[in-house]
Design a protein around this motif. Structure first.
Motif, PDB file in Angstrom:
ATOM      1  N   GLY A 113      70.136 -14.738  10.262  1.00 54.02           N
ATOM      2  CA  GLY A 113      69.517 -16.049  10.161  1.00 54.02           C
ATOM      3  C   GLY A 113      68.951 -16.469  11.498  1.00 54.02           C
ATOM      4  O   GLY A 113      68.781 -15.657  12.392  1.00 54.02           O
ATOM      5  N   THR A 114      68.704 -17.758  11.645  1.00 55.30           N
ATOM      6  CA  THR A 114      68.181 -18.264  12.912  1.00 55.30           C
ATOM      7  C   THR A 114      69.301 -18.667  13.865  1.00 55.30           C
ATOM      8  O   THR A 114      69.061 -18.880  15.044  1.00 55.30           O
ATOM      9  CB  THR A 114      67.260 -19.475  12.678  1.00 55.30           C
ATOM     10  N   ASN A 115      70.518 -18.762  13.364  1.00 56.79           N
ATOM     11  CA  ASN A 115      71.694 -19.034  14.189  1.00 56.79           C
ATOM     12  C   ASN A 115      72.821 -18.145  13.661  1.00 56.79           C
ATOM     13  O   ASN A 115      73.322 -18.362  12.570  1.00 56.79           O
ATOM     14  CB  ASN A 115      72.099 -20.504  14.107  1.00 56.79           C
ATOM     15  N   VAL A 116      73.208 -17.149  14.449  1.00 59.75           N
ATOM     16  CA  VAL A 116      74.225 -16.192  13.992  1.00 59.75           C
ATOM     17  C   VAL A 116      75.578 -16.398  14.674  1.00 59.75           C
ATOM     18  O   VAL A 116      76.475 -15.575  14.539  1.00 59.75           O
ATOM     19  CB  VAL A 116      73.747 -14.737  14.188  1.00 59.75           C
ATOM     20  N   CYS A 117      75.720 -17.504  15.370  1.00 63.66           N
ATOM     21  CA  CYS A 117      76.995 -17.787  16.043  1.00 63.66           C
ATOM     22  C   CYS A 117      77.929 -18.481  15.052  1.00 63.66           C
ATOM     23  O   CYS A 117      78.227 -19.663  15.165  1.00 63.66           O
ATOM     24  CB  CYS A 117      76.762 -18.647  17.284  1.00 63.66           C
ATOM     25  N   ASN A 118      78.420 -17.721  14.083  1.00 65.82           N
ATOM     26  CA  ASN A 118      79.314 -18.293  13.076  1.00 65.82           C
ATOM     27  C   ASN A 118      80.765 -17.872  13.357  1.00 65.82           C
ATOM     28  O   ASN A 118      81.043 -17.200  14.360  1.00 65.82           O
ATOM     29  CB  ASN A 118      78.867 -17.889  11.665  1.00 65.82           C
ATOM     30  N   ILE A 119      81.655 -18.251  12.490  1.00 67.00           N
ATOM     31  CA  ILE A 119      83.087 -17.986  12.731  1.00 67.00           C
ATOM     32  C   ILE A 119      83.395 -16.496  12.852  1.00 67.00           C
ATOM     33  O   ILE A 119      84.080 -16.105  13.799  1.00 67.00           O
ATOM     34  CB  ILE A 119      83.951 -18.685  11.664  1.00 67.00           C
ATOM     35  N   PRO A 120      82.916 -15.616  11.956  1.00 68.43           N
ATOM     36  CA  PRO A 120      83.234 -14.195  12.140  1.00 68.43           C
ATOM     37  C   PRO A 120      82.751 -13.642  13.482  1.00 68.43           C
ATOM     38  O   PRO A 120      83.442 -12.846  14.110  1.00 68.43           O
ATOM     39  CB  PRO A 120      82.507 -13.506  10.976  1.00 68.43           C
ATOM     40  N   VAL A 121      81.591 -14.074  13.931  1.00 66.88           N
ATOM     41  CA  VAL A 121      81.075 -13.603  15.220  1.00 66.88           C
ATOM     42  C   VAL A 121      81.929 -14.168  16.352  1.00 66.88           C
ATOM     43  O   VAL A 121      82.329 -13.441  17.268  1.00 66.88           O
ATOM     44  CB  VAL A 121      79.588 -13.967  15.392  1.00 66.88           C
ATOM     45  N   ARG A 122      82.237 -15.453  16.290  1.00 63.99           N
ATOM     46  CA  ARG A 122      83.029 -16.072  17.371  1.00 63.99           C
ATOM     47  C   ARG A 122      84.443 -15.541  17.448  1.00 63.99           C
ATOM     48  O   ARG A 122      85.018 -15.477  18.531  1.00 63.99           O
ATOM     49  CB  ARG A 122      83.057 -17.588  17.212  1.00 63.99           C
ATOM     50  N   THR A 123      85.029 -15.157  16.325  1.00 62.38           N
ATOM     51  CA  THR A 123      86.441 -14.750  16.346  1.00 62.38           C
ATOM     52  C   THR A 123      86.661 -13.249  16.351  1.00 62.38           C
ATOM     53  O   THR A 123      87.719 -12.794  16.784  1.00 62.38           O
ATOM     54  CB  THR A 123      87.202 -15.341  15.135  1.00 62.38           C
ATOM     55  N   SER A 124      85.681 -12.464  15.875  1.00 65.31           N
ATOM     56  CA  SER A 124      85.931 -11.021  15.741  1.00 65.31           C
ATOM     57  C   SER A 124      85.024 -10.124  16.568  1.00 65.31           C
ATOM     58  O   SER A 124      85.385  -8.994  16.863  1.00 65.31           O
ATOM     59  CB  SER A 124      85.790 -10.611  14.267  1.00 65.31           C
ATOM     60  N   ALA A 125      83.856 -10.586  16.915  1.00 63.16           N
ATOM     61  CA  ALA A 125      82.896  -9.737  17.631  1.00 63.16           C
ATOM     62  C   ALA A 125      83.360  -9.467  19.059  1.00 63.16           C
ATOM     63  O   ALA A 125      84.045 -10.294  19.670  1.00 63.16           O
ATOM     64  CB  ALA A 125      81.525 -10.406  17.657  1.00 63.16           C
ATOM     65  N   PRO A 126      82.986  -8.311  19.601  1.00 64.36           N
ATOM     66  CA  PRO A 126      83.276  -8.039  21.014  1.00 64.36           C
ATOM     67  C   PRO A 126      82.569  -9.062  21.911  1.00 64.36           C
ATOM     68  O   PRO A 126      81.570  -9.669  21.514  1.00 64.36           O
ATOM     69  CB  PRO A 126      82.694  -6.641  21.244  1.00 64.36           C
ATOM     70  N   ALA A 127      83.057  -9.231  23.105  1.00 62.55           N
ATOM     71  CA  ALA A 127      82.520 -10.228  24.042  1.00 62.55           C
ATOM     72  C   ALA A 127      81.019 -10.072  24.258  1.00 62.55           C
ATOM     73  O   ALA A 127      80.288 -11.062  24.332  1.00 62.55           O
ATOM     74  CB  ALA A 127      83.258 -10.139  25.372  1.00 62.55           C
ATOM     75  N   GLY A 128      80.520  -8.853  24.346  1.00 62.68           N
ATOM     76  CA  GLY A 128      79.095  -8.645  24.576  1.00 62.68           C
ATOM     77  C   GLY A 128      78.230  -9.193  23.449  1.00 62.68           C
ATOM     78  O   GLY A 128      77.183  -9.788  23.692  1.00 62.68           O
ATOM     79  N   ILE A 129      78.662  -9.018  22.214  1.00 59.81           N
ATOM     80  CA  ILE A 129      77.909  -9.543  21.064  1.00 59.81           C
ATOM     81  C   ILE A 129      78.030 -11.060  21.021  1.00 59.81           C
ATOM     82  O   ILE A 129      77.051 -11.761  20.775  1.00 59.81           O
ATOM     83  CB  ILE A 129      78.387  -8.899  19.747  1.00 59.81           C
ATOM     84  N   ARG A 130      79.230 -11.594  21.271  1.00 60.41           N
ATOM     85  CA  ARG A 130      79.394 -13.059  21.299  1.00 60.41           C
ATOM     86  C   ARG A 130      78.471 -13.679  22.333  1.00 60.41           C
ATOM     87  O   ARG A 130      77.878 -14.721  22.104  1.00 60.41           O
ATOM     88  CB  ARG A 130      80.849 -13.432  21.609  1.00 60.41           C
ATOM     89  N   THR A 131      78.340 -13.037  23.471  1.00 58.76           N
ATOM     90  CA  THR A 131      77.491 -13.581  24.532  1.00 58.76           C
ATOM     91  C   THR A 131      76.040 -13.678  24.083  1.00 58.76           C
ATOM     92  O   THR A 131      75.415 -14.731  24.232  1.00 58.76           O
ATOM     93  CB  THR A 131      77.593 -12.728  25.812  1.00 58.76           C
ATOM     94  N   VAL A 132      75.480 -12.592  23.519  1.00 56.27           N
ATOM     95  CA  VAL A 132      74.068 -12.652  23.125  1.00 56.27           C
ATOM     96  C   VAL A 132      73.856 -13.494  21.879  1.00 56.27           C
ATOM     97  O   VAL A 132      72.820 -14.141  21.733  1.00 56.27           O
ATOM     98  CB  VAL A 132      73.430 -11.249  22.941  1.00 56.27           C
ATOM     99  N   ALA A 133      74.827 -13.532  20.973  1.00 55.89           N
ATOM    100  CA  ALA A 133      74.663 -14.276  19.717  1.00 55.89           C
ATOM    101  C   ALA A 133      74.957 -15.759  19.885  1.00 55.89           C
ATOM    102  O   ALA A 133      74.359 -16.585  19.198  1.00 55.89           O
ATOM    103  CB  ALA A 133      75.564 -13.686  18.635  1.00 55.89           C
ATOM    104  N   CYS A 134      75.856 -16.115  20.777  1.00 58.74           N
ATOM    105  CA  CYS A 134      76.306 -17.508  20.867  1.00 58.74           C
ATOM    106  C   CYS A 134      75.928 -18.211  22.171  1.00 58.74           C
ATOM    107  O   CYS A 134      75.790 -19.429  22.188  1.00 58.74           O
ATOM    108  CB  CYS A 134      77.824 -17.571  20.719  1.00 58.74           C
TER     109      CYS A 134
END
Length: 174
Positions: A144-165
């Protein structure tokens, strides 16, 4: 008539019986918190060296590429832009096959077993995509246009959280 020797023997037996019934005397016990020695174990035996059939083939690609989790880096084709696009086209309603779209050249980015991609779609906002898994079997986490959702914030590695959120690549930039 009981003799002195019999009495002494009986007393010795009684003392011995009492001592064994009560266990180790307090002055001979280990103090609380002390390390109790463990039994010695045999040293490990050396395993025989691997034979040629035990070793992976030289130059063969691994089934799942490994990336560090702290920062997101270019995936270098693991997965490829084509694999990301195919996943999006298989997902109902996400990206029609006849839609003019392409994966932005500075993505996909990988961290751990997760990926972050930016899909440029003509006449629409960029589609941000987070996937995970091996290149041949990607699983869509969110798009989507905003992918910083709960699964990304709680499960993604730090590198993905950084670029997504936090500091994802600016839409429309290369």
């Amino acid at each position: 008539m009981i003799t002195a020797v019999t009495r002494a023997g009986a007393a010795a037996i009684a003392v011995a019986a009492l001592a064994t019934a009560c266990g180790v005397p307090p002055e001979l016990r280990d103090p609380p918190g002390s390390v109790v020695p463990s039994p010695k174990t045999a040293p490990p035996t050396a395993s025989p060296p691997p034979v040629a059939s035990d070793l992976p083939p030289i130059g063969a690609p691994s089934a799942t590429p490994t990336f560090g989790e702290a920062t997101a880096v270019l995936c270098h084709g693991q997965p490829s832009a084509t694999q990301v696009m195919a996943l999006l086209q298989r997902t109902s309603g996400l990206l029609p096959r006849n839609e003019a779209a392409e994966v932005r050249s500075d993505t996909p980015l990988c961290a751990g077993s997760w990926q972050y991609s930016v899909i440029v779609v003509r006449d629409r906002d960029p589609l941000l995509v987070v996937t995970r898994g091996a290149p041949g079997s990607l699983t869509l986490v969110t798009a989507g246009t905003n992918v910083c959702n709960i699964p990304v914030r709680t499960s993604a590695p730090a590198g993905i959280r950084t670029v997504a959120c936090e500091s994802g690549p600016a839409p429309g930039t290369v």
